[in-house]
Scaffold this active site. Structure first.
Site, short mmCIF file in Angstrom:
data_model
loop_
_atom_site.label_atom_id
_atom_site.label_comp_id
_atom_site.label_asym_id
_atom_site.label_seq_id
_atom_site.Cartn_x
_atom_site.Cartn_y
_atom_site.Cartn_z
N HIS A 79 0.83 -1.21 0.00
CA HIS A 79 0.00 0.00 0.00
C HIS A 79 0.86 1.26 0.00
O HIS A 79 0.55 2.24 -0.70
CB HIS A 79 -0.95 0.00 1.21
CG HIS A 79 -1.88 -1.16 1.22
ND1 HIS A 79 -2.62 -1.52 2.33
CD2 HIS A 79 -2.20 -2.08 0.26
CE1 HIS A 79 -3.35 -2.59 2.06
NE2 HIS A 79 -3.10 -2.95 0.80
N HIS A 238 -9.40 -2.12 -4.97
CA HIS A 238 -8.27 -2.42 -4.09
C HIS A 238 -7.30 -3.40 -4.73
O HIS A 238 -6.08 -3.29 -4.53
CB HIS A 238 -8.73 -2.97 -2.74
CG HIS A 238 -7.57 -3.17 -1.81
ND1 HIS A 238 -6.97 -2.12 -1.13
CD2 HIS A 238 -6.83 -4.27 -1.51
CE1 HIS A 238 -5.93 -2.57 -0.45
NE2 HIS A 238 -5.83 -3.87 -0.66
N ASP A 242 -3.32 -2.80 -5.15
CA ASP A 242 -2.26 -3.79 -4.86
C ASP A 242 -1.35 -3.99 -6.06
O ASP A 242 -0.13 -4.07 -5.92
CB ASP A 242 -2.89 -5.13 -4.47
CG ASP A 242 -3.34 -5.18 -3.02
OD1 ASP A 242 -2.92 -4.32 -2.22
OD2 ASP A 242 -4.11 -6.09 -2.67
N HIS A 265 -0.88 -10.80 -5.30
CA HIS A 265 0.52 -10.43 -5.10
C HIS A 265 1.48 -11.41 -5.79
O HIS A 265 2.45 -11.00 -6.43
CB HIS A 265 0.84 -10.37 -3.61
CG HIS A 265 0.07 -9.33 -2.87
ND1 HIS A 265 0.08 -8.01 -3.23
CD2 HIS A 265 -0.74 -9.42 -1.78
CE1 HIS A 265 -0.69 -7.33 -2.39
NE2 HIS A 265 -1.20 -8.16 -1.51
#
Length: 297
Positions: A79, A238, A242, A265
């Site tokens: 973040h 969101h 990421d 991720h």
């Protein structure tokens, strides 16, 4: 020329680590051109520096983690990384008195505010962008992520959750990057988790700092946060946040188009590593004039 950026002054804040649940002090310091992004663990003696680059990315299961050759780690950097990418910060020293970046409200917005409070300083050195020259794609079962050549920076992201709180019409988002649009439309999107998963993680010593103040919490039927969602499609926004943070692990803003289906991720990082491993797929670009720059900061 388009110049590299750092901060004008030192700023500091405190928060709680998402997984450790412990108080963390975060200090952001300006630094010189071509330094890059350095994380510094001040809780260790002597302090240990970790330089941000794709080789320093370690575990990506629950968050994006940095690790050095001696096993020193810093967790949950994505973040803060997204905030730096959104504002085009090339050079910064990030000090932490703990092994984890504070989760704050679960979005990048508090970090954006902190960086803006510090002020942005231009340095007398050309800013380098990573520009895609070839399409690169990675897959993991039905999940996939791709970077394509494009004169700008766009993200096209689709998630796939079969859940009453996540409407099918809100699971896709397209974003044409500009710094202002990032601040208003992406940086405020919070991380999210399912109550059943959080209880399981906490029983295993993870997500100890997770709360309604630091994430969107969902049970089997609805969003449990009293204030609801910030955007109808906050979940996919969101995921885009990421991705912006994960792709900035190369230390440069990208010029290209990112397209993904159910990526996270691990796949984001795999894509970046795959791109950088193919010298024909990318180049570092500088710009003499703002009129030539395909991004708006």
């Amino acid at each position: 020329m388009i110049k590299q950026r750092t901060l004008k002054r030192v700023v500091q804040t405190t928060g709680v680590g998402l997984h450790t649940g412990k108080k963390v002090t975060l200090t952001l310091r300006p630094t010189s051109a071509n330094t890059g992004i350095i994380y510094r663990r001040t809780d260790l003696y002597p302090p240990v520096d970790l330089q941000v680059n794709v080789k320093s990315v370690g575990n990506t299961v629950l968050c994006t983690c940095l690790i050095n050759e001696y096993g020193v780690q810093i967790f949950t950097v994505e973040h803060l990384s997204a905030a730096q990418a959104g504002l085009g910060i090339d050079n910064i020293i990030i000090e932490l008195n703990a092994p984890e970046v504070p989760i704050m409200d679960g979005s990048a917005s508090p970090f954006v505010c902190l960086l803006l409070d510090a002020g942005i300083e231009e340095l007398n050195s050309a800013k380098k962008f990573l520009r895609l020259k070839q399409t690169v794609r990675v897959e993991d079962g039905e999940k996939w992520a791709e970077l394509r050549p494009f004169n700008g920076f766009t993200l096209d992201f689709t998630i796939d959750f079969n859940h009453p709180a996540i409407n099918v019409d809100t699971q896709h988002c397209f974003f044409n990057f500009s710094s202002a649009s990032f601040v208003h439309n992406i940086s405020r999107a919070r991380t999210f988790g399912f109550m059943r998963d959080i209880k399981d993680l906490q029983s295993r010593g993870f997500a100890l700092g997770g709360s309604f103040n630091s994430a969107i919490i969902i049970d089997d039927y609805r969003v449990l946060n009293e204030d609801g969602l910030r955007f109808d499609d906050e979940f996919v926004r969101h995921k885009m946040l990421d991705a912006i943070g994960d792709l900035f692990m190369c230390g440069h803003n990208l010029i290209g188009s990112f397209i993904a289906f159910k990526s996270g991720h691990t796949l984001n990082n795999k894509l970046l590593k795959t791109v950088l491993s193919c010298q024909e797929a990318w180049e570092l670009a500088t710009f003499s004039n703002a009129s030539d720059l395909p991004l708006v900061f």
